[in-house]
Design a protein around this motif. Structure first.
Motif, PDB file in Angstrom:
ATOM      1  N   ASN A   1       0.811  -1.212   0.000  1.00 35.72           N
ATOM      2  CA  ASN A   1       0.000   0.000   0.000  1.00 35.72           C
ATOM      3  C   ASN A   1       0.845   1.264   0.000  1.00 35.72           C
ATOM      4  O   ASN A   1       0.500   2.246  -0.604  1.00 35.72           O
ATOM      5  N   ALA A   2       1.977   1.228   0.708  1.00 38.27           N
ATOM      6  CA  ALA A   2       2.798   2.428   0.810  1.00 38.27           C
ATOM      7  C   ALA A   2       4.164   2.172   0.207  1.00 38.27           C
ATOM      8  O   ALA A   2       4.618   1.038   0.122  1.00 38.27           O
ATOM      9  N   ASN A   3       4.816   3.242  -0.177  1.00 38.42           N
ATOM     10  CA  ASN A   3       6.144   3.120  -0.761  1.00 38.42           C
ATOM     11  C   ASN A   3       7.203   2.951   0.318  1.00 38.42           C
ATOM     12  O   ASN A   3       8.344   2.669   0.028  1.00 38.42           O
TER      13      ASN A   3
ATOM     14  N   ILE B   1       8.062  -5.808 -24.969  1.00 37.75           N
ATOM     15  CA  ILE B   1       7.851  -6.529 -23.716  1.00 37.75           C
ATOM     16  C   ILE B   1       7.829  -5.471 -22.632  1.00 37.75           C
ATOM     17  O   ILE B   1       8.805  -4.735 -22.444  1.00 37.75           O
ATOM     18  N   ALA B   2       6.693  -5.356 -21.956  1.00 40.78           N
ATOM     19  CA  ALA B   2       6.531  -4.387 -20.875  1.00 40.78           C
ATOM     20  C   ALA B   2       6.585  -5.135 -19.549  1.00 40.78           C
ATOM     21  O   ALA B   2       5.738  -5.982 -19.273  1.00 40.78           O
ATOM     22  N   ASN B   3       7.599  -4.825 -18.756  1.00 35.91           N
ATOM     23  CA  ASN B   3       7.819  -5.462 -17.468  1.00 35.91           C
ATOM     24  C   ASN B   3       7.296  -4.537 -16.374  1.00 35.91           C
ATOM     25  O   ASN B   3       7.893  -3.499 -16.106  1.00 35.91           O
ATOM     26  N   PHE B   4       6.165  -4.900 -15.769  1.00 35.14           N
ATOM     27  CA  PHE B   4       5.620  -4.148 -14.644  1.00 35.14           C
ATOM     28  C   PHE B   4       6.271  -4.703 -13.389  1.00 35.14           C
ATOM     29  O   PHE B   4       6.096  -5.884 -13.058  1.00 35.14           O
ATOM     30  N   SER B   5       7.035  -3.855 -12.701  1.00 34.80           N
ATOM     31  CA  SER B   5       7.924  -4.307 -11.650  1.00 34.80           C
ATOM     32  C   SER B   5       7.873  -3.350 -10.465  1.00 34.80           C
ATOM     33  O   SER B   5       7.235  -2.302 -10.541  1.00 34.80           O
TER      34      SER B   5
ATOM     35  N   ASP C   1       4.885   1.448  -8.649  1.00 32.38           N
ATOM     36  CA  ASP C   1       4.697   2.491  -7.636  1.00 32.38           C
ATOM     37  C   ASP C   1       4.783   3.889  -8.236  1.00 32.38           C
ATOM     38  O   ASP C   1       4.171   4.818  -7.731  1.00 32.38           O
ATOM     39  N   GLU C   2       5.551   4.035  -9.315  1.00 29.27           N
ATOM     40  CA  GLU C   2       5.660   5.346  -9.969  1.00 29.27           C
ATOM     41  C   GLU C   2       4.463   5.626 -10.863  1.00 29.27           C
ATOM     42  O   GLU C   2       4.019   6.761 -10.981  1.00 29.27           O
TER      43      GLU C   2
ATOM     44  N   THR D   1      -2.624  -0.036 -12.680  1.00 31.23           N
ATOM     45  CA  THR D   1      -3.973  -0.508 -12.349  1.00 31.23           C
ATOM     46  C   THR D   1      -4.787  -0.716 -13.619  1.00 31.23           C
ATOM     47  O   THR D   1      -5.537  -1.687 -13.736  1.00 31.23           O
ATOM     48  N   SER D   2      -4.601   0.162 -14.605  1.00 30.08           N
ATOM     49  CA  SER D   2      -5.358   0.046 -15.858  1.00 30.08           C
ATOM     50  C   SER D   2      -4.964  -1.227 -16.613  1.00 30.08           C
ATOM     51  O   SER D   2      -5.731  -1.718 -17.431  1.00 30.08           O
TER      52      SER D   2
END
Length: 138
Positions: free
Chosen positions: A8-10, A50-54, A86-87, A93-94
């Motif tokens: 939830n928090a950074n 290739i999109a790496n969500f990290s 986080d950024e 989320t989308s």
């Protein structure tokens, strides 16, 4: 395989640590503008993305980062992107990111495949399959 679930928090962690995630031919995406620019560039050049969500705090993300960088250097015909969840929270989320790392494979801006988790053999297998689907320029 290894995956992390969103915090939830950074926790005040430095985004400087992101540097170890991006190297080689991996492009760090920090804004919607840079995402749009990279996607347009890939479409224009006929490249698979290739999109790496990290996330910097995610152990499995850190574990697979060196391989992702190595693959980006080995396969210049593919555009490798890195998105810090986080950024770019709303953007992540989308894309319905439920765990990190999540890899999306895009052709002409459209999703053609997806991999959730730091599964090195599966990531390499998916990239090999994508490379076979690209018509070779001879």
């Amino acid at each position: 395989m290894g995956q992390c679930f969103p915090k939830n928090a950074n926790d005040g962690e430095d985004s400087d640590r992101q540097v170890e995630f991006a190297g080689g031919n991996v492009h760090l995406v920090t804004t919607m503008e840079s995402w749009d620019q990279k996607l347009s560039e890939a479409i224009k050049d006929g490249k698979i993305v290739i999109a790496n969500f990290s996330a910097t705090w995610c152990g499995p993300c850190r574990m697979i980062a060196p391989l992702y960088i190595e693959l980006s250097e080995k396969h210049p015909s593919i555009m490798f992107l890195l998105i810090d969840v986080d950024e770019l929270t709303e953007f992540s989320t989308s894309w319905d990111i439920k765990a990190t790392p999540t890899f999306f494979f895009l052709r002409n801006g459209q999703q053609i495949d997806k991999l959730v988790g730091a599964n090195k053999p599966e990531l390499q297998k998916k990239i090999a399959g994508i490379l076979k689907s690209i018509p070779s320029e001879s």
